[in-house]
Design a protein around this motif. Structure first.
Motif, PDB file in Angstrom:
ATOM      1  N   VAL A 192      -0.906  74.154 -27.175  1.00  0.00           N
ATOM      2  CA  VAL A 192       0.284  73.597 -27.845  1.00  0.00           C
ATOM      3  C   VAL A 192       0.135  72.137 -28.281  1.00  0.00           C
ATOM      4  CG1 VAL A 192       1.904  75.198 -26.735  1.00  0.00           C
ATOM      5  CG2 VAL A 192       1.345  73.027 -25.611  1.00  0.00           C
ATOM      6  N   ARG A 193      -1.105  71.630 -28.387  1.00  0.00           N
ATOM      7  CA  ARG A 193      -1.339  70.239 -28.809  1.00  0.00           C
ATOM      8  C   ARG A 193      -0.602  69.256 -27.903  1.00  0.00           C
ATOM      9  NH1 ARG A 193      -4.878  72.808 -32.131  1.00  0.00           N
ATOM     10  NH2 ARG A 193      -3.938  73.638 -34.026  1.00  0.00           N
ATOM     11  N   GLN A 194      -0.805  69.411 -26.607  1.00  0.00           N
ATOM     12  CA  GLN A 194      -0.084  68.576 -25.637  1.00  0.00           C
ATOM     13  C   GLN A 194      -1.082  68.113 -24.564  1.00  0.00           C
ATOM     14  OE1 GLN A 194       2.253  70.438 -22.390  1.00  0.00           O
ATOM     15  NE2 GLN A 194       4.059  69.570 -23.399  1.00  0.00           N
ATOM     16  N   ARG A 195      -1.387  66.822 -24.559  1.00  0.00           N
ATOM     17  CA  ARG A 195      -2.334  66.295 -23.569  1.00  0.00           C
ATOM     18  C   ARG A 195      -1.582  65.341 -22.656  1.00  0.00           C
ATOM     19  NH1 ARG A 195      -7.967  67.399 -22.379  1.00  0.00           N
ATOM     20  NH2 ARG A 195      -8.121  66.178 -20.473  1.00  0.00           N
ATOM     21  N   TRP A 196      -0.870  65.912 -21.677  1.00  0.00           N
ATOM     22  CA  TRP A 196       0.088  65.117 -20.928  1.00  0.00           C
ATOM     23  C   TRP A 196      -0.526  64.151 -19.913  1.00  0.00           C
ATOM     24  CZ3 TRP A 196      -0.187  66.820 -15.829  1.00  0.00           C
ATOM     25  CH2 TRP A 196      -0.442  68.168 -15.590  1.00  0.00           C
ATOM     26  N   ASP A 197      -1.805  64.268 -19.629  1.00  0.00           N
ATOM     27  CA  ASP A 197      -2.432  63.290 -18.731  1.00  0.00           C
ATOM     28  C   ASP A 197      -2.680  61.963 -19.428  1.00  0.00           C
ATOM     29  OD1 ASP A 197      -4.305  64.713 -20.290  1.00  0.00           O
ATOM     30  OD2 ASP A 197      -5.946  64.176 -18.949  1.00  0.00           O
ATOM     31  N   LYS A 198      -2.448  61.899 -20.730  1.00  0.00           N
ATOM     32  CA  LYS A 198      -2.628  60.656 -21.494  1.00  0.00           C
ATOM     33  C   LYS A 198      -1.308  59.896 -21.694  1.00  0.00           C
ATOM     34  CE  LYS A 198      -6.931  61.941 -22.464  1.00  0.00           C
ATOM     35  NZ  LYS A 198      -8.106  61.280 -21.844  1.00  0.00           N
ATOM     36  N   TRP A 199      -0.203  60.469 -21.271  1.00  0.00           N
ATOM     37  CA  TRP A 199       1.101  59.904 -21.594  1.00  0.00           C
ATOM     38  C   TRP A 199       1.507  58.776 -20.643  1.00  0.00           C
ATOM     39  CZ3 TRP A 199       4.361  65.060 -21.925  1.00  0.00           C
ATOM     40  CH2 TRP A 199       3.926  65.812 -23.026  1.00  0.00           C
ATOM     41  N   ASN A 200       2.411  57.918 -21.120  1.00  0.00           N
ATOM     42  CA  ASN A 200       3.159  57.005 -20.263  1.00  0.00           C
ATOM     43  C   ASN A 200       4.401  57.757 -19.796  1.00  0.00           C
ATOM     44  OD1 ASN A 200       1.425  54.799 -20.577  1.00  0.00           O
ATOM     45  ND2 ASN A 200       2.453  54.140 -22.441  1.00  0.00           N
ATOM     46  N   ILE A 201       4.392  58.173 -18.549  1.00  0.00           N
ATOM     47  CA  ILE A 201       5.490  58.996 -18.035  1.00  0.00           C
ATOM     48  C   ILE A 201       5.494  58.912 -16.513  1.00  0.00           C
ATOM     49  CG2 ILE A 201       4.168  61.173 -17.834  1.00  0.00           C
ATOM     50  CD1 ILE A 201       6.715  62.500 -19.194  1.00  0.00           C
ATOM     51  N   ASP A 202       6.666  59.052 -15.909  1.00  0.00           N
ATOM     52  CA  ASP A 202       6.790  58.898 -14.458  1.00  0.00           C
ATOM     53  C   ASP A 202       6.414  60.172 -13.698  1.00  0.00           C
ATOM     54  OD1 ASP A 202       7.922  56.129 -14.223  1.00  0.00           O
ATOM     55  OD2 ASP A 202       9.446  57.016 -15.523  1.00  0.00           O
TER      56      ASP A 202
ATOM     57  N   ASN B 248      -6.887  65.483 -32.649  1.00  0.00           N
ATOM     58  CA  ASN B 248      -6.497  64.300 -31.908  1.00  0.00           C
ATOM     59  C   ASN B 248      -5.319  63.587 -32.572  1.00  0.00           C
ATOM     60  OD1 ASN B 248      -7.169  62.788 -29.530  1.00  0.00           O
ATOM     61  ND2 ASN B 248      -7.772  61.106 -30.871  1.00  0.00           N
ATOM     62  N   PHE B 249      -5.251  63.629 -33.883  1.00  0.00           N
ATOM     63  CA  PHE B 249      -4.125  63.041 -34.607  1.00  0.00           C
ATOM     64  C   PHE B 249      -2.814  63.681 -34.146  1.00  0.00           C
ATOM     65  CE2 PHE B 249      -1.135  63.409 -38.184  1.00  0.00           C
ATOM     66  CZ  PHE B 249      -0.957  62.073 -38.523  1.00  0.00           C
ATOM     67  N   ARG B 250      -2.831  64.982 -33.974  1.00  0.00           N
ATOM     68  CA  ARG B 250      -1.605  65.674 -33.574  1.00  0.00           C
ATOM     69  C   ARG B 250      -1.295  65.463 -32.092  1.00  0.00           C
ATOM     70  NH1 ARG B 250      -2.524  71.363 -36.479  1.00  0.00           N
ATOM     71  NH2 ARG B 250      -4.689  70.866 -35.940  1.00  0.00           N
ATOM     72  N   LEU B 251      -2.331  65.410 -31.261  1.00  0.00           N
ATOM     73  CA  LEU B 251      -2.104  65.069 -29.858  1.00  0.00           C
ATOM     74  C   LEU B 251      -1.451  63.692 -29.744  1.00  0.00           C
ATOM     75  CD1 LEU B 251      -5.482  66.213 -28.241  1.00  0.00           C
ATOM     76  CD2 LEU B 251      -3.261  67.326 -27.973  1.00  0.00           C
ATOM     77  N   ASN B 252      -1.954  62.740 -30.515  1.00  0.00           N
ATOM     78  CA  ASN B 252      -1.406  61.386 -30.482  1.00  0.00           C
ATOM     79  C   ASN B 252      -0.011  61.305 -31.092  1.00  0.00           C
ATOM     80  OD1 ASN B 252      -3.570  60.213 -29.169  1.00  0.00           O
ATOM     81  ND2 ASN B 252      -4.649  59.703 -31.051  1.00  0.00           N
TER      82      ASN B 252
END
Length: 377
Positions: free
Chosen positions: A277-287, A238-242
Motif C-alpha cells: 500500500v505504499r506505506q513505510r511507517w518506520d520512516k515516519w515522525n509518529i508517537d 519512493n516518491f509516493r512513499l514520501n
C-alpha cells in the motif's frame, strides 16, 4: 636501553588504560540497555479497542459501554466520529469518566462521503489507467482516495486533523487509511473480488494525476508514464512513499502544537506495508503505531501475530515509536486463541494490543482479556 624499557612501560600503561576505557564504555552502554529493557518490561501493557460512534446513541448507553470495557481491562478507545469534532467532544468526557483514554480515529487519505472533497473532483487520486477515484473506485465504493500531493486536498486533510487535535480530553489523533489504495490485497480477500494479483495492475496503481507527475518530473526529469515497468522504478515508488510520509510529518507537527500525540493504524510490518500500500511507517515522525496484524486476512495462523509484531519492533529499534499490536476478533476460533495472540504480542515487544472492534468483544472475550491482563501484574 633505558629509553627502550621506558617506551615499553608507556605502551603497556596505554594498553591497560585503553582496555579499562573500553570496559567502562561497555559497562555504561550495558547499563543503559538494561535500564531501557527494564523500562519496557515494567511499562503497563495496555489494551485498546476501535469503535465507531453513533450520534443517536445516548450518553447513558455510552457510559454503560465504556464501563464494560474498563471493567474488563480495556484502557483506551479509538473512536471514529466520521471526523466530527463535536461528536468527539460529546463522547471523550464520558470515556474519561470511565477511566478510558481516548484517541480521535480519522480516515485520512481515503475520505468516503466527504462532502467538501466531493465538490472538488480534481482532488482525487488517479490510477495508471487514468481513472479518478472520484467516480471510478477500486475494489469497493467507499474507496475514495485523495491525492497526497495536491495542495488543496492535503490542506483539507491536515485541516481535519487540526480540528480533531484541538478537542480536549483526547490522547492522540489516530490516522487510519494513511496510505495509497491497495496495490495488492491481502491474499485471503482475493477470491471475494475474483482477482489474481501476481503483478501490479494499472487499475489499482495510484496516483498518476497531473500534479503528482509534474512534481515527480521536477525532481527526476522523467515521466513515470513513460517507464517500461513502473513496479521496479524505485524513484517513482519512493516518491509516493514520501508523499504519505510528508502528510504524516505535517500531521505530527499539528498534533504537537495542540499538545496531542500522533498515532496510526498501519499494515502489519513496514516491508509488507511498503509492498502492498505504499506505506513505510518506520520512516515516519509518529508517537505510536497500531499495526493491523489480522492473520486471517493473510491466511496465516495465530503465531504469525508474534512474527509480524517482532518485525515491526525490530524495524523501529532506533526510534522512540511504540507498537500496539492490532488483532481482528472475527479471525479467532476461541478465547484461547485470543489469549495466545496477546501473549505473542507482549513476548515480541509490543506495548499493548488493540482489538477490532468493540462490538465484537463478547463477554467471553472480555473475560479472557481481563484475566490475561491480571496475569501480568
Amino acid at each position: 636501553m633505558g629509553n627502550l624499557n621506558l617506551n615499553k612501560l608507556i605502551m603497556k600503561i596505554n594498553s591497560v588504560f585503553f582496555c579499562a576505557l573500553i570496559f567502562v564504555i561497555f559497562s555504561c552502554n550495558s547499563k543503559k540497555t538494561s535500564e531501557s529493557n527494564l523500562e519496557i518490561e515494567t511499562q503497563n501493557f495496555e489494551f485498546a479497542t476501535w469503535i465507531t460512534s453513533d450520534r443517536e446513541k445516548s450518553i447513558d448507553l455510552y457510559a454503560t459501554e465504556f464501563k464494560r470495557y474498563k471493567d474488563h481491562g480495556i484502557d483506551e478507545v479509538l473512536i471514529n466520529t466520521l471526523t466530527d469534532p463535536n461528536e468527539l467532544q460529546r463522547l471523550a468526557p464520558v470515556a474519561n469518566a470511565a477511566g478510558l483514554k481516548v484517541h480521535a480515529w480519522i480516515m485520512t487519505m481515503n475520505r468516503p462521503g466527504d462532502s467538501v472533497a466531493l465538490q472538488h473532483p480534481e482532488w482525487y487520486a488517479v490510477s495508471k489507467e487514468g481513472n479518478s477515484c472520484y467516480d471510478t473506485r477500486p475494489y469497493v465504493d467507499y474507496y475514495q482516495w485523495l491525492c497526497p500531493n495536491r495542495t488543496e486536498s492535503r490542506n483539507h486533510i491536515l485541516g481535519l486533523i487540526e480540528q480533531l487535535s484541538k478537542v480536549d480530553n483526547i490522547e492522540s489523533v489516530h490516522l487510519d487509511y494513511i496510505r495509497f489504495s491497495d496495490i495488492f490485497l491481502p491474499i485471503a480477500l482475493l477470491p471475494k473480488y475474483n482477482l489474481v494479483q501476481d503483478v501490479e495492475l494499472p487499475e489499482f496503481d495510484f496516483c498518476y494525476c497531473d500534479v503528482c507527475i509534474s512534481k515527480f518530473e521536477d525532481i527526476h526529469n522523467k515521466n513515470p508514464l513513460d517507464s517500461r515497468n513502473t513496479s521496479i522504478d524505485m524513484e517513482w515508488k519512493n516518491f509516493r512513499l514520501n508523499s504519505v510520509k510528508n502528510i504524516v510529518d505535517d500531521a505530527y507537527e499539528i498534533a504537537k502544537e495542540n499538545n496531542k500525540q500522533l498515532t496510526a493504524a498501519v499494515f502489519p510490518y513496514p516491508e509488507m506495508a511498503d509492498h502492498m500500500v505504499r506505506q513505510r511507517w518506520d520512516k515516519w515522525n509518529i508517537d505510536e503505531v497500531y499495526p493491523m496484524i489480522y492473520h486471517g486476512f493473510y491466511s496465516e495462523e495465530v503465531d504469525w501475530i508474534g512474527y509480524a509484531t517482532k518485525q515491526g519492533v525490530s524495524d523501529l529499534s532506533s526510534k522512540n515509536t511504540l507498537i500496539n499490536t492490532g488483532v481482528y476478533i472475527p479471525d479467532f476460533k476461541s478465547a484461547e486463541e485470543l489469549k495466545q495472540s496477546i501473549l505473542l504480542a507482549k513476548e515480541n515487544g509490543a506495548k499493548g494490543v488493540a482489538f477490532y472492534e468493540g462490538k465484537t468483544l463478547t463477554d467471553e472475550y472480555l473475560q479472557t482479556i481481563k484475566e490475561t491482563k491480571a496475569s501480568f501484574e
